[in-house]
Structures are given as structure tokens and as C-alpha cells.
Scaffold this motif. Structure first.
Motif, PDB file in Angstrom:
ATOM      1  N   PRO A   1       0.821  -1.208   0.000  1.00 24.01           N
ATOM      2  CA  PRO A   1       0.000   0.000   0.000  1.00 24.01           C
ATOM      3  C   PRO A   1       0.861   1.267   0.000  1.00 24.01           C
ATOM      4  O   PRO A   1       1.972   1.268   0.543  1.00 24.01           O
ATOM      5  CB  PRO A   1      -0.776  -0.093   1.320  1.00 24.01           C
ATOM      6  CG  PRO A   1      -0.643  -1.510   1.781  1.00 24.01           C
ATOM      7  CD  PRO A   1       0.617  -2.047   1.187  1.00 24.01           C
ATOM      8  N   LEU A   2       0.314   2.339  -0.588  1.00 24.17           N
ATOM      9  CA  LEU A   2       1.015   3.622  -0.607  1.00 24.17           C
ATOM     10  C   LEU A   2       1.155   4.114   0.840  1.00 24.17           C
ATOM     11  O   LEU A   2       0.170   4.186   1.573  1.00 24.17           O
ATOM     12  CB  LEU A   2       0.183   4.623  -1.426  1.00 24.17           C
ATOM     13  CG  LEU A   2       0.783   6.013  -1.600  1.00 24.17           C
ATOM     14  CD1 LEU A   2       2.091   5.959  -2.381  1.00 24.17           C
ATOM     15  CD2 LEU A   2      -0.214   6.924  -2.309  1.00 24.17           C
ATOM     16  N   PRO A   3       2.398   4.421   1.303  1.00 27.85           N
ATOM     17  CA  PRO A   3       2.581   4.873   2.684  1.00 27.85           C
ATOM     18  C   PRO A   3       1.736   6.125   3.002  1.00 27.85           C
ATOM     19  O   PRO A   3       1.550   6.985   2.139  1.00 27.85           O
ATOM     20  CB  PRO A   3       4.079   5.203   2.756  1.00 27.85           C
ATOM     21  CG  PRO A   3       4.694   4.407   1.647  1.00 27.85           C
ATOM     22  CD  PRO A   3       3.661   4.309   0.559  1.00 27.85           C
ATOM     23  N   ALA A   4       1.242   6.185   4.255  1.00 21.98           N
ATOM     24  CA  ALA A   4       0.310   7.252   4.651  1.00 21.98           C
ATOM     25  C   ALA A   4       0.921   8.640   4.484  1.00 21.98           C
ATOM     26  O   ALA A   4       0.200   9.616   4.281  1.00 21.98           O
ATOM     27  CB  ALA A   4      -0.118   7.040   6.095  1.00 21.98           C
ATOM     28  N   ASP A   5       2.265   8.747   4.566  1.00 19.13           N
ATOM     29  CA  ASP A   5       2.864  10.085   4.472  1.00 19.13           C
ATOM     30  C   ASP A   5       3.274  10.454   3.041  1.00 19.13           C
ATOM     31  O   ASP A   5       3.943  11.459   2.827  1.00 19.13           O
ATOM     32  CB  ASP A   5       4.071  10.186   5.415  1.00 19.13           C
ATOM     33  CG  ASP A   5       5.163   9.168   5.047  1.00 19.13           C
ATOM     34  OD1 ASP A   5       4.920   8.329   4.146  1.00 19.13           O
ATOM     35  OD2 ASP A   5       6.251   9.217   5.654  1.00 19.13           O
ATOM     36  N   SER A   6       2.851   9.674   2.062  1.00 16.81           N
ATOM     37  CA  SER A   6       3.232  10.004   0.679  1.00 16.81           C
ATOM     38  C   SER A   6       2.494  11.261   0.214  1.00 16.81           C
ATOM     39  O   SER A   6       1.282  11.387   0.402  1.00 16.81           O
ATOM     40  CB  SER A   6       2.871   8.847  -0.261  1.00 16.81           C
ATOM     41  OG  SER A   6       2.972   9.304  -1.602  1.00 16.81           O
ATOM     42  N   PRO A   7       3.206  12.191  -0.437  1.00 18.11           N
ATOM     43  CA  PRO A   7       2.544  13.406  -0.949  1.00 18.11           C
ATOM     44  C   PRO A   7       1.554  13.100  -2.074  1.00 18.11           C
ATOM     45  O   PRO A   7       0.708  13.939  -2.417  1.00 18.11           O
ATOM     46  CB  PRO A   7       3.712  14.254  -1.469  1.00 18.11           C
ATOM     47  CG  PRO A   7       4.841  13.293  -1.669  1.00 18.11           C
ATOM     48  CD  PRO A   7       4.650  12.171  -0.696  1.00 18.11           C
ATOM     49  N   LEU A   8       1.633  11.897  -2.612  1.00 13.01           N
ATOM     50  CA  LEU A   8       0.720  11.548  -3.709  1.00 13.01           C
ATOM     51  C   LEU A   8      -0.731  11.487  -3.204  1.00 13.01           C
ATOM     52  O   LEU A   8      -1.671  11.746  -3.956  1.00 13.01           O
ATOM     53  CB  LEU A   8       1.108  10.203  -4.328  1.00 13.01           C
ATOM     54  CG  LEU A   8       2.520  10.133  -4.920  1.00 13.01           C
ATOM     55  CD1 LEU A   8       2.853   8.704  -5.340  1.00 13.01           C
ATOM     56  CD2 LEU A   8       2.651  11.072  -6.124  1.00 13.01           C
ATOM     57  N   TRP A   9      -0.927  11.152  -1.910  1.00 12.12           N
ATOM     58  CA  TRP A   9      -2.292  11.055  -1.370  1.00 12.12           C
ATOM     59  C   TRP A   9      -3.033  12.392  -1.437  1.00 12.12           C
ATOM     60  O   TRP A   9      -4.241  12.424  -1.651  1.00 12.12           O
ATOM     61  CB  TRP A   9      -2.259  10.651   0.110  1.00 12.12           C
ATOM     62  CG  TRP A   9      -2.050   9.204   0.414  1.00 12.12           C
ATOM     63  CD1 TRP A   9      -1.003   8.672   1.108  1.00 12.12           C
ATOM     64  CD2 TRP A   9      -2.924   8.096   0.116  1.00 12.12           C
ATOM     65  NE1 TRP A   9      -1.163   7.308   1.242  1.00 12.12           N
ATOM     66  CE2 TRP A   9      -2.334   6.941   0.634  1.00 12.12           C
ATOM     67  CE3 TRP A   9      -4.143   7.991  -0.555  1.00 12.12           C
ATOM     68  CZ2 TRP A   9      -2.905   5.668   0.527  1.00 12.12           C
ATOM     69  CZ3 TRP A   9      -4.721   6.734  -0.679  1.00 12.12           C
ATOM     70  CH2 TRP A   9      -4.114   5.597  -0.147  1.00 12.12           C
TER      71      TRP A   9
END
Ligand code: GLV
Length: 315
Positions: A261-269
Motif C-alpha cells: 500500500p502507498l505509505p500514509a505520508d506520501s505526498p501523492l495522497w
């Protein structure tokens, strides 16, 4: 008539070892219903390793393949093959990927949704709604959709978008015949392809040759296009994507990410021009997968080759 012995319940009770990353009970049920007479076991409940003849995995502990002396094939439940450690596959055991028309159809639906969303400016209308603004925009004519990485899935995407009235072009590393508009091929034609596309649909598989292929220069050639990624996250330079979004790219829809899963702190979110979905554009259906894998087992047991066999060098 293909060999349908696997349907009859009269076949040898060979063991099929299933290893999926979620809903494994549902998968076991689908395989038990579709392939009666087989011993279907779910990882890590291997039973007697010597009785396993087929391993049916998504991600797997590939080093354990050597514990199955009767192994006849590795039958993947995925279209992608980048998670396979081919160096651990015993000599002579074929690895077969899943080509499921239902998965291609689901991806085509997902891609069409987002192409239409941006082409018809529904993103802008949603923003206007939040300002209580009744603001019709001029409707632009349908603009070209570029399929980056053309294969079975790209073909299904092209058919769907052409039916919706969008001109379709495509690019791949080698020459291909397609029923659509121009097919661009090789690194020399990649920029021209991007410049001609209003939406770029990335369906590239992950391999040494495609890692980071969608680079800063490639994004620059896309100008104000919409970028949709349903291929693999590792084919994209995401720093370059963020730069392109902040400067010229219209939007990005990412169903696949370099780390999932995309890490929670990714700026992509949180980027306002990015839509993230959790790798769901074309989920493998356990029942259609069981049918297709059962047909490949029947091929093997009647002395034919399963299809399509892949190797470390397929992409
Ligand atoms: C999904 O990404 C697959 O490879 O099937």
C-alpha cells in the motif's frame, strides 16, 4: 473440444496450492467449485509438499518451489510477472501468466471512466458545485487517447475508447499491428507519441527495460495531458510527475504505485491534481481465474503446453 476432464470430478486428486494476498477463503471456494476432484490447499497449509503439482500464486515465497518434486507448473493469478523470482523456478517448470478478458474489460471500464471524467470536465463541474456556481463550460471535441504499452489490456482499452468516439494511438517498445490510429514504436517515437496524446494511459509492465521509463522528459512531452497509470508504479518517476503536475500536467490517476500500500505520508495522497485508487482497476476474479487456470491444467495433462508461458525476459 478442449479436455474438460477437470470438470468431471473423475480426475486424479492432485494438489493445487493457492497463495493469494487477500480473501483466500473465497478463492479456495471458487477453485473447489470450479475444479472438483482436486485437492485445493491454501498457503501456508501446504500439506505434503511432495504432492503439490501446481502452485497458483500472486506473491509467493519462491524459494519453497524446490520443496515440490512433483511440480508441473506455476500458474499465476496475475497479468503482471514482475513479482516472480524466476531464478527460483525449478528447471523445466513453466510459469504461466493469467490473461483474463474480464480483467481487461474491467481495466477498460476504469480507464474510460477517467478519460471521460476529464475530457467532459467533470472535475471542473465538481469544483464549481462546491462554490454553488452554475457554470457551463464550452464542450471540446473528443481528443486523442494514447496507450503507452500496447498488449491485450491496451487493445481492450482502445476498443472501449474508440466506441466512445475518442481517436486512439499507441506506443510500445517493438512494432505492433493495431486496429487503431498510428502505432508509435521504440524510444525515438516516444516523445512524438506523448505530444500527440491528450490522455496518456500507462499500461507498461515492469521490467529492467521499463523501470522509470516515464521520466521528466516524457512528462514534459505530455504537456497538459491527463496521465492514468494502470501498469506498474515502478515505470514512473514520481518526483518528475509531481513537478509536471505543479507546472503543466492536467491531472494524474494512479491505480498502481511504486510501494503498495502507498505509505500514509506520501505526498501523492494529498496532491489536488492526483486521484489514487488501491490497485483495483482490474481485480482478478476468482471464478474466471479458476476457469482459465483449470483449462491450462487440462492442457498440461493432455500433453499440450499451457499458455501464455513467460520467462524472465518476456518484457
Ligand atoms: C495486477 O496488477 C496483475 O498483474 O494482475
Amino acid at each position: 473440444m478442449p479436455n474438460q476432464g477437470w470438470r468431471s470430478g473423475t480426475v486424479r486428486p492432485v494438489t493445487i496450492l493457492l497463495h493469494v494476498d487477500r480473501n483466500q477463503d473465497f478463492w479456495l471456494e471458487a477453485f473447489r467449485q470450479t475444479l472438483p476432484g482436486r485437492e485445493i490447499r491454501g498457503w501456508p497449509d501446504v500439506g505434503d509438499p511432495a504432492s503439490v503439482e501446481y502452485v497458483v500464486p500472486w506473491k509467493h515465497d519462491w524459494s519453497t518451489l524446490s520443496e515440490h518434486p512433483s511440480l508441473r507448473a506455476v500458474l499465476l493469478v496475475s497479468a503482471g510477472i514482475d513479482h516472480v523470482d524466476f531464478s527460483q523456478v525449478p528447471e523445466g517448470v513453466p510459469v504461466v501468466r493469467l490473461v483474463d478478458p474480464q480483467m481487461s474489460a474491467d481495466i477498460a471500464e476504469y480507464v474510460s471512466h477517467w478519460v471521460v471524467h476529464f475530457a467532459r470536465r467533470f472535475d471542473r463541474y465538481l469544483a464549481k458545485q462546491h462554490e454553488a456556481a452554475w457554470a457551463p463550460l464550452r464542450q471540446k471535441k473528443r481528443r486523442t487517447v494514447g496507450i503507452l504499452g500496447y498488449g491485450e489490456i491496451g487493445s481492450a482499452v482502445g476498443v472501449r475508447l474508440e466506441a466512445l468516439g475518442y481517436p486512439v494511438i499507441s506506443w510500445s517498445r517493438s512494432a505492433k499491428d493495431t486496429p487503431f490510429g498510428r502505432h508509435y514504436c521504440g524510444p525515438d517515437e516516444l516523445f512524438e507519441f506523448c505530444e500527440a496524446s491528450e490522455s496518456v494511459i500507462n499500461i507498461l509492465p515492469m521490467s529492467e527495460a521499463t523501470a522509470g521509463l516515464v521520466s521528466a522528459d516524457v512528462f514534459e512531452a505530455m504537456g497538459d495531458a491527463v496521465f492514468v497509470n494502470v501498469g506498474r508504479g515502478g515505470t514512473v518517476d514520481h518526483d518528475a510527475l509531481l513537478f509536471a503536475l505543479d507546472n503543466h500536467l492536467r491531472a494524474a490517476v494512479l491505480d498502481v504505485l511504486p510501494v503498495e500500500p502507498l505509505p500514509a505520508d506520501s505526498p501523492l495522497w494529498t496532491h489536488p491534481k492526483i486521484v489514487v485508487t488501491p490497485h483495483i482497476s482490474g481485480e482478478t476474479n476468482p471464478f474466471s481465474a479458476a476457469e482459465l487456470i483449470g483449462a491450462n491444467i487440462a492442457r498440461i495433462e493432455s500433453g499440450e503446453a499451457p499458455t501464455p508461458i513467460v520467462t524472465a525476459n518476456t518484457y
